[in-house]
Design a protein around this motif. Sequence first.
Motif, short mmCIF file in Angstrom:
data_model
loop_
_atom_site.label_atom_id
_atom_site.label_comp_id
_atom_site.label_asym_id
_atom_site.label_seq_id
_atom_site.Cartn_x
_atom_site.Cartn_y
_atom_site.Cartn_z
N UNK A 208 0.85 -1.19 0.00
CA UNK A 208 0.00 0.00 0.00
C UNK A 208 0.88 1.24 0.00
N UNK A 209 0.68 2.10 -0.97
CA UNK A 209 1.44 3.34 -1.03
C UNK A 209 0.65 4.44 -0.34
N UNK A 210 1.35 5.29 0.39
CA UNK A 210 0.68 6.40 1.06
C UNK A 210 0.16 7.39 0.03
N UNK A 211 -1.10 7.76 0.17
CA UNK A 211 -1.70 8.78 -0.68
C UNK A 211 -2.65 9.61 0.16
N UNK A 212 -3.32 10.58 -0.44
CA UNK A 212 -4.15 11.49 0.35
C UNK A 212 -5.32 10.76 1.02
N UNK A 213 -5.85 9.71 0.36
CA UNK A 213 -6.96 8.96 0.97
C UNK A 213 -6.48 8.23 2.22
N UNK A 214 -5.35 7.53 2.09
CA UNK A 214 -4.81 6.81 3.24
C UNK A 214 -4.38 7.78 4.33
N UNK A 215 -3.82 8.90 3.92
CA UNK A 215 -3.34 9.87 4.91
C UNK A 215 -4.51 10.44 5.72
N UNK A 216 -5.61 10.75 5.04
CA UNK A 216 -6.76 11.27 5.76
C UNK A 216 -7.31 10.21 6.73
N UNK A 217 -7.31 8.97 6.28
CA UNK A 217 -7.75 7.87 7.16
C UNK A 217 -6.88 7.79 8.41
N UNK A 218 -5.54 7.90 8.22
CA UNK A 218 -4.62 7.83 9.35
C UNK A 218 -4.82 9.00 10.30
N UNK A 219 -4.99 10.20 9.75
CA UNK A 219 -5.20 11.37 10.60
C UNK A 219 -6.47 11.22 11.43
N UNK A 220 -7.51 10.68 10.81
CA UNK A 220 -8.78 10.52 11.51
C UNK A 220 -8.69 9.43 12.59
N UNK A 221 -8.06 8.31 12.22
CA UNK A 221 -8.04 7.16 13.14
C UNK A 221 -6.88 7.17 14.13
N UNK A 222 -5.81 7.90 13.83
CA UNK A 222 -4.62 7.85 14.69
C UNK A 222 -4.29 9.20 15.32
N UNK A 223 -4.32 10.28 14.50
CA UNK A 223 -3.95 11.58 15.04
C UNK A 223 -4.99 12.12 16.02
N UNK A 224 -6.27 12.09 15.64
CA UNK A 224 -7.31 12.65 16.52
C UNK A 224 -7.32 12.00 17.90
N UNK A 225 -7.24 10.65 18.00
CA UNK A 225 -7.19 10.05 19.34
C UNK A 225 -5.95 10.47 20.13
N UNK A 226 -4.82 10.66 19.44
CA UNK A 226 -3.59 11.08 20.13
C UNK A 226 -3.75 12.49 20.69
N UNK A 227 -4.32 13.39 19.88
CA UNK A 227 -4.54 14.76 20.36
C UNK A 227 -5.46 14.75 21.58
N UNK A 228 -6.53 13.97 21.50
CA UNK A 228 -7.48 13.92 22.61
C UNK A 228 -6.84 13.35 23.87
N UNK A 229 -6.05 12.28 23.67
CA UNK A 229 -5.43 11.63 24.83
C UNK A 229 -4.36 12.50 25.47
N UNK A 230 -3.53 13.16 24.66
CA UNK A 230 -2.39 13.89 25.20
C UNK A 230 -2.71 15.34 25.56
N UNK A 231 -3.64 15.96 24.84
CA UNK A 231 -3.89 17.39 25.06
C UNK A 231 -5.31 17.73 25.47
N UNK A 232 -6.24 16.83 25.20
CA UNK A 232 -7.63 17.12 25.57
C UNK A 232 -8.09 18.40 24.90
N UNK A 233 -8.52 19.37 25.71
CA UNK A 233 -9.00 20.65 25.18
C UNK A 233 -7.89 21.69 25.10
N UNK A 234 -6.65 21.30 25.49
CA UNK A 234 -5.53 22.25 25.40
C UNK A 234 -5.17 22.51 23.93
N UNK A 235 -4.64 23.69 23.69
CA UNK A 235 -4.22 24.03 22.34
C UNK A 235 -2.93 23.30 22.00
#
Length: 341
Positions: A208-235
Amino acid sequence: MVTCKETRAVIIALHKKGFTGKDIAASKIAPKLTIYRIIKNFKESGSIFVKKASGRPRKSSKHQDRLLKLIQLRDRGTTSTELPQEWQQAGVSASARTVRRRLLEGGLVSRRAAKKPLLYRKNIRDRLIFCKRYRDWTAEDWGKVIFSDDSPFRLFGASVKKLVRRRHGERYHQSCVMPTVKHPETIHVWGCFSAKGVGSLTILPKNTAMNKEWYQHILREQLLPTIQEQFGDEQCLFQHDGAPYHKAKVITKWLGEQNIDILGPWPGNSPDLNPIENLWSILKRRVDKQKPTNSDKLQALIMQEWAAISQDVAQKLIDSMPGQIAEFLKKKGQPSNIDSL
């Protein structure tokens, strides 16, 4: 040990009066072995001075040595077998061995060239703009950034040379070789981290080659949970480089809809600015050390060792950022010669 003329004269005078080396040493005028050597030399030569060994005269003058060093500095890749030909034009006929010795005396040591991305003028200019923009940031400021990147992991893939010590006839002993395969399987992973520790890590499906579809999927499934876990409502700020799929309109729009602010603009060809590169190096060393033998084991070890990276390691990488920025400014945008750890 260097002994002054007066001390040598006193030792010989005492010797002439019948004092033994042991008697003279008792006076603490000089170390016992030095006294014995001076007396021995006097008996053999009749002089209080030690004659310098004749030795073979040097083939080159100091001026010629400096010229050799300049020739090497002009082209760092010229080998010690090629340099004698250029040095001969300065009137010095010497072997490659002599050339290596002179260069060592001049502080030039042969090492494998470090690999760094090729930097064009625009890259260097953009790097300087970035570093000047963030030159006053403290470690606390950098602690509000989530850094990200993707990286390949290869089965039997440590590309560094391994040094081993072996006895005669053990060249191909199992403990003295590195296993290689013709086409090593490569696993691509994406990860992120901040001063609060490592975030999510995802392994892309095979072929699987990284492309914009896969990247958006990763941001949604991996980045958002990390932001919530590590920063919560902090900027916080999100860092990613200028890969084409990072800059795609659909990705920019999605990040805006999620109210995710971006660190940057990130300069091109600048992985050495990203502390996650050091994190990848740590992870790869830990995985390679366990010598995975197949793709499943490699994937399991990647996930296991990523989870085992302590928050302290992540914090140290982030704490190094102000010093890294200062070093890049000092080097005028050129690659830095310091590591984050």
